[in-house]
Motif scaffolding. Structure first.
Motif, PDB file in Angstrom:
ATOM      1  N   ARG A 151      40.249  37.347  32.518  1.00  0.00           N
ATOM      2  CA  ARG A 151      39.944  36.913  33.888  1.00  0.00           C
ATOM      3  C   ARG A 151      38.543  37.283  34.357  1.00  0.00           C
ATOM      4  O   ARG A 151      38.069  36.747  35.353  1.00  0.00           O
ATOM      5  CB  ARG A 151      40.929  37.566  34.862  1.00  0.00           C
ATOM      6  N   TRP A 152      37.915  38.212  33.660  1.00  0.00           N
ATOM      7  CA  TRP A 152      36.633  38.726  34.142  1.00  0.00           C
ATOM      8  C   TRP A 152      35.624  38.797  33.004  1.00  0.00           C
ATOM      9  O   TRP A 152      35.975  38.705  31.848  1.00  0.00           O
ATOM     10  CB  TRP A 152      36.802  40.158  34.714  1.00  0.00           C
ATOM     11  N   ALA A 181      42.837  40.632  32.807  1.00  0.00           N
ATOM     12  CA  ALA A 181      43.214  40.786  34.212  1.00  0.00           C
ATOM     13  C   ALA A 181      43.611  42.230  34.517  1.00  0.00           C
ATOM     14  O   ALA A 181      43.198  42.819  35.517  1.00  0.00           O
ATOM     15  CB  ALA A 181      44.368  39.837  34.539  1.00  0.00           C
ATOM     16  N   THR A 182      44.394  42.795  33.602  1.00  0.00           N
ATOM     17  CA  THR A 182      44.897  44.157  33.824  1.00  0.00           C
ATOM     18  C   THR A 182      43.759  45.181  33.745  1.00  0.00           C
ATOM     19  O   THR A 182      43.617  46.036  34.609  1.00  0.00           O
ATOM     20  CB  THR A 182      45.957  44.509  32.763  1.00  0.00           C
ATOM     21  N   GLU A 242      41.221  44.735  36.796  1.00  0.00           N
ATOM     22  CA  GLU A 242      41.631  44.810  38.207  1.00  0.00           C
ATOM     23  C   GLU A 242      41.002  45.966  38.981  1.00  0.00           C
ATOM     24  O   GLU A 242      40.492  45.767  40.085  1.00  0.00           O
ATOM     25  CB  GLU A 242      43.167  44.853  38.281  1.00  0.00           C
ATOM     26  N   ALA A 266      37.345  45.054  39.828  1.00  0.00           N
ATOM     27  CA  ALA A 266      37.144  43.637  40.158  1.00  0.00           C
ATOM     28  C   ALA A 266      35.865  43.390  40.941  1.00  0.00           C
ATOM     29  O   ALA A 266      35.169  42.398  40.751  1.00  0.00           O
ATOM     30  CB  ALA A 266      38.353  43.109  40.913  1.00  0.00           C
TER      31      ALA A 266
END
Lengths: 242, 198
Positions: free
Chosen positions: A164-165, A176-177, A180, A183
């Motif tokens: 996600r990043w 993602a985990t 987070e 973020a």
């Protein structure tokens, strides 16, 4: 040196009263610069527009000499001049290419990428169809010039799902985990860059934010940064749509 | 062998557009042979312009008065404003006597490669002129180049909020142009801009 090829015009600079120094991207010989006699004349000007496809003939006695270039128009993108977004995109894509690529080194993937992007802009001037291609092209440039992002797996955990990043430091993907808690300091990785397909507007803008960050950090530094203004104007236009 | 001063004059003239070393030398010889008839009036004209040369604070035109002759011409319609890239474009349009309004010179066009940004051009002063009111139509007379059109689209965006009619010069078939000799881009523009014939 003698090069004859179909090429994409990336930059045209006036030289003297009548001539122009033109930089074109060729499939096998990369970015090439040449002097076009009469390049500023009425006959040649319509052909020498960034984004146009031309048949070029480049000749010089030595590799270090500025070549003499003759140009014949193969395909014109002038009809797009009335489309504000298309014009801004062509302006940016060609200026970026002309600025970051070293001359005379083969970059056939970049040539294909730019050709594909310009074709996409032409096919769908309304942006949604080519904005994803623009993000991919910018990523391709970064990769080919040695500043590629590693989006294959999480840099922290090694997982390949739920990416996600992107870390602004390493350019590596972050899951993602794992991402987070950090973020606020990471760049969003839009799904279409990992899973393929087309993105929605928020994803596309995230993609542009991502590539813009690394372009500014790694490629468009010092004097090269002057082209970033054109990108800002393009992104502002795209934001108004999305 | 010419003296240093004459050689310096030749050098100075050869830097002018349209003049190379050979034509500059011929021009200098002409001036030297006709001192009273050619050189003296040229010198007086150059000095007069040099002393009073100024840039118009309203439109950016180059003249010997501020505001310039175009801006102070009461026969011109102040409700129409034509935006051009350079002073040469203003002079070209003014010479044609076809545009009845006033002008605004940007001083260039946006350029990604040369790093020319909106703040480097007279765009803010253009917006101020429009914001003051009294202008019904703005004609964008930018060159039909990628950079010219990028500039035109940028200005169109900035002007969009004002109640003015925004128009642009037509692109397409040049007068005297034969279809067989035209490039694909010009033909496409001409087809796009076709109009009913009456």
């Amino acid at each position: 040196m003698h090069i004859a090829a179909e090429a994409i015009i990336c930059a045209v600079l006036a030289h003297g009263e009548h001539g122009a120094v033109v930089r074109v991207l060729t499939p096998e010989d990369g970015l090439q610069a040449g002097y076009v006699r009469g390049g500023r004349g009425r006959r040649m000007r319509p052909a020498l527009m960034p984004g146009n496809i031309v048949q070029v003939d480049l000749r010089s006695r030595t590799d270090s000499q500025l070549a003499q270039m003759t140009v014949e128009l193969v395909h014109s993108r002038a009809p797009l001049m009335s489309e504000a977004l298309a014009v801004a995109a062509i302006d940016w894509a060609t200026a970026l290419t002309a600025t970051v690529l070293p001359e005379a080194l083969p970059y056939s993937r970049i040539h294909s990428g730019l050709e594909g992007l310009l074709a996409a802009i032409e096919a769908a001037p309304a942006a949604r169809g080519w904005a994803v291609a623009l993000v991919r092209y910018e990523l391709l440039l970064l990769a080919e010039l040695g500043f590629g992002l590693d989006l294959s797996a999480c840099a922290a955990t090694g997982v390949t799902e739920e990416l996600r990043w992107v870390s602004p430091k390493s350019g590596g993907a972050v899951s993602a985990t794992a991402g987070e808690p950090y973020a606020a300091r990471l760049l969003r990785l839009p799904a279409f860059l990992v899973e393929g397909g087309e993105g929605n507007w928020p994803d596309i803008l995230d993609g542009l934010r991502l590539t813009g960050y690394f372009l500014q950090r790694d490629l468009l530094v010092e004097r090269r940064a002057v082209v970033l203004d054109a990108r800002e104007r393009l992104v502002e236009r795209l934001k108004r749509i999305g | 062998m010419a003296s240093q001063e004459i050689e310096a004059l030749v050098q100075a003239l050869s830097r002018l557009p349209g003049l190379g070393p050979r034509s500059a030398r011929r021009a200098v010889l002409h001036l030297l042979k006709r001192r009273e008839v050619a050189m003296a009036p040229l010198l007086r004209a150059l000095e007069a312009v040099n002393e009073s040369l100024t840039t118009c604070s309203i439109c950016g035109n180059v003249d010997t008065a501020d505001p310039c002759a175009v801006c102070t011409d009461m026969r011109r319609d102040p409700r129409m404003l034509c935006v051009v890239e350079e002073v040469a474009d203003l002079w070209a349009l003014d010479r044609s006597r076809l545009f009845p309004g006033r002008f605004h010179v940007l001083g260039g066009r946006l350029s990604a490669l040369e790093g020319i940004r909106p703040e480097d051009l007279a765009i803010d002063s253009l917006i101020r002129r429009i914001a003051e009111g009294g202008i019904d139509e703005v004609v964008l007379a930018m060159n039909a180049t990628l950079e010219g059109q990028t500039t035109a689209h940028y200005i169109a965006d900035r002007i969009a909020q004002y109640p003015v009619r925004l128009t642009q010069l037509a692109h397409g078939l040049p007068v005297g142009g034969e279809l067989d000799y035209l490039d694909e881009g010009t033909l496409a523009q001409a087809l796009r801009a076709r109009r009913p014939i009456s």
